[in-house]
Design an enzyme around this catalytic site. Structure first.
Site, mmCIF file in Angstrom:
data_model
loop_
_atom_site.group_PDB
_atom_site.id
_atom_site.type_symbol
_atom_site.label_atom_id
_atom_site.label_comp_id
_atom_site.label_asym_id
_atom_site.label_seq_id
_atom_site.Cartn_x
_atom_site.Cartn_y
_atom_site.Cartn_z
ATOM 1 N N GLU A 183 48.042 33.724 43.640
ATOM 2 C CA GLU A 183 47.467 32.378 43.595
ATOM 3 C C GLU A 183 47.325 31.791 45.000
ATOM 4 O O GLU A 183 46.365 31.065 45.289
ATOM 5 C CB GLU A 183 48.331 31.457 42.728
ATOM 6 C CG GLU A 183 48.263 31.723 41.244
ATOM 7 C CD GLU A 183 49.067 32.941 40.823
ATOM 8 O OE1 GLU A 183 49.909 33.419 41.632
ATOM 9 O OE2 GLU A 183 48.856 33.444 39.700
ATOM 10 N N PRO B 101 40.226 42.097 41.674
ATOM 11 C CA PRO B 101 39.372 43.119 42.292
ATOM 12 C C PRO B 101 38.391 42.550 43.311
ATOM 13 O O PRO B 101 37.729 43.314 44.029
ATOM 14 C CB PRO B 101 38.605 43.679 41.093
ATOM 15 C CG PRO B 101 38.449 42.495 40.184
ATOM 16 C CD PRO B 101 39.723 41.693 40.349
#
Length: 419
Positions: free
Chosen positions: A58, A336
């Protein structure tokens, strides 16, 4: 009443929580024992906005938003909170200048006990609380509302499976959603799940995911090129954010790959620092030659162990193909888009439920492929042998990233509306 029972249960569990974090986790990573008072709200961090990023993932995803907030106005001072030592170290690294100047303060988010959260919120002197994704702590949100803070949930996502979990504690979930002023989510599907759980429709905003707004810097590109050159420009693939149970599968695949591509190099980057030495032991046991990134010198070994913090995004740029960890085991996968932003072809296991807002578009447009432990070696061999195919795949992934950017600008407007 639901919040009362939640708080009671959490209070009764605190001895076990303390034993786990301070005792077990603290023994493996002393960072869990530092600043422990902050976990009970005894923090000196003050600012206009509390921005909570649970852990490293995060923090990295939110870093562009934090930078945009600091650039957008010279008046904002931020309190950036996290749950983990590695998350805290990442904040310290990314914003060391801003921390030194006082514009950014960093501390641990307290345990979600009423008194701890009230103490933290009041000491912070903040006017706005912004929570990244779905760290929906009932007492944090309630104490923020009691102190008349504007409460935002940004970059929110909610899978069908997670929604079922929240539905099992429906009274508590409704109380949580009542205390939120604005919830900005990835997609209309996520938003509808929040509404079904009790969120008032007028509180919902669909802004997209800020994770798509990743930008690769010139410095990262230059450093990635240097790493690639140090590995003799060999066929290089990287396994990023691996979890226990994956390294042995990945290293075995690499051993098979080197039977036909003997110069191939694997960069393996465990998700958590406590796994660095364990992966090193595994490589030794499997009789695979390796070097450590922290030691600098690579002399043609089969594997480079990325045992450093904050370099994964850069290291993706040094590879020809990227495998995204946490997906061969049921961890839900990892981001990704850091690899896609470099134009690198992406492979992933099928357990990607944490990024079900990202992978469908990547798979559909040909920027990523799913593999399992049986097909991984063949997919690697095919891509590493076919430069045009992997470059085409990487370009398609980069196009998906660019097509979905803009969430940061939309999110900034929410902060302006809250101030």
């Amino acid at each position: 009443m639901s919040r009362f029972f939640y708080s009671l249960i959490l209070t009764l569990l605190m001895p076990l929580v303390w034993l786990y974090l301070y005792g077990l986790r603290g023994r493996k990573n002393p960072g869990y024992r530092r600043y422990f008072k902050e976990r009970f709200g005894f923090s000196h961090a003050t600012g206009d906005i509390i921005l909570h990023c649970a852990s490293v993932g995060e923090v990295l995803a939110t870093a562009p938003l934090i930078k945009a907030l600091l650039i957008d106005t010279s008046e904002y001072r931020l309190v950036v909170t996290t749950n983990t030592p590695t998350g805290r170290e990442q904040i310290d690294t990314l914003f060391n200048k801003e921390i030194a100047s006082g514009r950014v303060n960093v501390c641990y988010m307290p345990f979600d006990l009423p008194l701890s959260q009230r103490r933290f919120v009041r000491r912070s002197q903040a006017k706005t609380l912004a929570i990244i994704e779905t760290e929906l702590w009932p007492n944090l949100l309630h104490q923020a509302k009691c102190a008349r803070l504007n409460t935002l949930v940004i970059n929110a996502r909610l899978s069908a499976k997670s929604a079922q979990g929240y539905a099992r504690v429906a009274p508590l979930t409704r109380a949580i959603l009542t205390d939120i002023d604005v919830l900005a989510c990835h997609h209309h599907d996520d938003g509808q799940r929040f509404i079904d759980l009790g969120l008032a429709p007028h509180k919902l905003q669909v802004t997209g995911s800020i994770k798509f707004d990743i930008q690769v810097t010139d410095a990262q590109q230059a450093q990635a090129k240097s790493v690639k050159e140090s590995l003799n420009q060999s066929p290089i693939w990287i396994a990023g954010s691996t979890h226990p149970g994956e390294p042995e599968l990945l290293v075995a695949a690499h051993q098979q790959l080197r039977e036909t591509l003997p110069d191939a190099v694997l960069i393996i980057a465990p998700r958590h620092p406590e796994q660095f030495d364990k992966v090193a032991q595994l490589l030794t046991q499997m009789k695979v030659s390796f070097s450590r990134r922290s030691e600098g010198a690579h002399q043609g070994e089969a594997v480079l162990l990325a045992d450093t913090l904050g370099e994964l995004t850069m290291l993706y740029g040094a590879a020809d193909v990227a495998f995204i960890g946490g997906s061969l085991v049921t961890r839900g996968g990892h981001n990704p888009l850091e690899a896609c932003a470099h134009g690198v072809a992406v492979l992933s296991g099928e357990h990607t439920f944490n990024f079900d807002h990202v992978y469908p578009a990547l798979i559909q447009h040909g920027g990523a492929r799913y593999v399992n432990k049986h097909s991984l070696t063949n997919e690697l061999f095919t891509l590493l042998q076919d430069q045009e195919a992997r470059q085409n795949m990487g370009q398609k992934g980069l196009e998906v990233v660019k097509q979905n950017q803009g969430a940061i600008a939309r999110t900034l407007s929410l902060f302006k509306g809250a101030s």
